[in-house]
Design an enzyme around this catalytic site. Structure first.
Site, PDB file in Angstrom:
ATOM      1  N   CYS A   1     -68.972 -11.685  34.184  1.00 52.78           N
ATOM      2  CA  CYS A   1     -68.370 -11.439  35.492  1.00 52.78           C
ATOM      3  C   CYS A   1     -68.450  -9.952  35.851  1.00 52.78           C
ATOM      4  O   CYS A   1     -69.521  -9.453  36.169  1.00 52.78           O
ATOM      5  CB  CYS A   1     -66.941 -11.974  35.525  1.00 52.78           C
ATOM      6  SG  CYS A   1     -66.299 -12.150  37.203  1.00 52.78           S
TER       7      CYS A   1
ATOM      8  N   HIS B   1     -67.712 -17.424  33.747  1.00 53.85           N
ATOM      9  CA  HIS B   1     -66.889 -17.201  32.554  1.00 53.85           C
ATOM     10  C   HIS B   1     -67.217 -18.240  31.492  1.00 53.85           C
ATOM     11  O   HIS B   1     -66.549 -19.279  31.404  1.00 53.85           O
ATOM     12  CB  HIS B   1     -65.403 -17.236  32.925  1.00 53.85           C
ATOM     13  CG  HIS B   1     -64.945 -16.004  33.614  1.00 53.85           C
ATOM     14  ND1 HIS B   1     -64.346 -14.949  32.955  1.00 53.85           N
ATOM     15  CD2 HIS B   1     -65.035 -15.621  34.920  1.00 53.85           C
ATOM     16  CE1 HIS B   1     -64.065 -13.978  33.822  1.00 53.85           C
ATOM     17  NE2 HIS B   1     -64.475 -14.369  35.017  1.00 53.85           N
TER      18      HIS B   1
ATOM     19  N   GLU C   1     -66.599 -18.254  28.429  1.00 50.60           N
ATOM     20  CA  GLU C   1     -65.536 -18.423  27.428  1.00 50.60           C
ATOM     21  C   GLU C   1     -64.553 -19.524  27.820  1.00 50.60           C
ATOM     22  O   GLU C   1     -63.776 -20.007  26.984  1.00 50.60           O
ATOM     23  CB  GLU C   1     -64.794 -17.107  27.201  1.00 50.60           C
ATOM     24  CG  GLU C   1     -63.779 -16.716  28.244  1.00 50.60           C
ATOM     25  CD  GLU C   1     -64.363 -16.145  29.535  1.00 50.60           C
ATOM     26  OE1 GLU C   1     -63.575 -15.802  30.431  1.00 50.60           O
ATOM     27  OE2 GLU C   1     -65.607 -16.043  29.644  1.00 50.60           O
TER      28      GLU C   1
END
Length: 234
Positions: free
Chosen positions: A113, A212, A214
């Site tokens: 990001c 993102h 994760e």
């Protein structure tokens, strides 16, 4: 030979227990994803000491430039857009120094990001400061703590495509995007044309995405970073 993965962090006022003070922090999903992929995470709070980035990189096997606040427009020679806010000069300086040291060492690097935006700026690129001005909606950052679900298509033959496939839906939370990215190739775009990933040519793992990874069950990107970090370590 478990690789050590550095994760850049926020420095914000936070509350926990009886405390309400400045803290160095990062959503735990980053560290959990690194562990799930076979790495050991270490947090890298902003440091202003000259040479600190070189010291940190010398001990790391991989680096993640994490998400966070807007990049200071002065870093790419622009005036702030009315919607650009909250930049952190100390974090910008630290992460730019980490990127310089990582490039010199050939360290595997992933930008997430804000990390993608900073990697583009580090290379001499520029940002579009408010993506809704370009695409006409807020799908990339719906507001609050919500992620936008965005469909992206990767570039055929790219390193990214080899990690995550040709198409996927991703979790986005960005109101800015990369306008120019010298030294990097476009690696993925959203269906509205927004650039969603870039990568460097060559053998070094140097990839950045606007989404993102994760937060998703598919951690192909982080798994790829950890594999590259293990090879770097060996």
């Amino acid at each position: 030979m478990t690789p050590l993965i550095g994760l850049s962090t926020y420095r914000e006022t936070a509350r926990w227990g009886v405390w309400d003070q400045r803290a160095d922090l990062l959503p735990s999903q980053y560290a959990e994803a690194v562990v799930a992929c076979g790495g050991v995470p270490v947090l890298l709070p902003p440091v202003v000491t000259v040479g600190a980035a070189d010291v940190a990189v010398a001990r790391l096997d991989g680096l993640v430039i994490s998400g966070g606040a807007d990049v200071d427009p002065a870093a790419y020679g622009a005036e702030p857009h009315p919607r650009t806010a909250g930049w952190r000069p100390d974090r910008d300086a630290w992460e730019l120094a980490l990127l310089t040291a990582a490039a010199a060492a050939g360290l595997p690097t992933l930008g997430v990001c804000r990390g993608m935006q900073l990697m583009a700026v580090h290379a001499g690129g520029t940002l579009d400061q408010h993506t809704p001005d370009l695409v006409g909606d807020d799908r990339h950052s719906p507001g609050g703590d919500a992620f936008g679900a965005v469909a992206v298509r990767t570039e055929a033959g790219s390193r990214l495509a080899g990690l995550v496939g040709e198409e996927l839906r991703v979790n986005c939370h960005h109101h800015q995007s990369v306008a120019s990215h010298p030294g990097f190739a476009a690696a993925a775009r959203a269906d509205d044309g927004t650039l969603e990933a870039i990568e460097a040519a060559g053998d070094r793992f140097c990839v950045a995405v606007q989404w993102h990874p994760e937060t998703a069950a598919d951690v192909g990107l982080l798994a790829g970073l950890v594999r590259a970090a293990a090879a770097y370590r060996s």
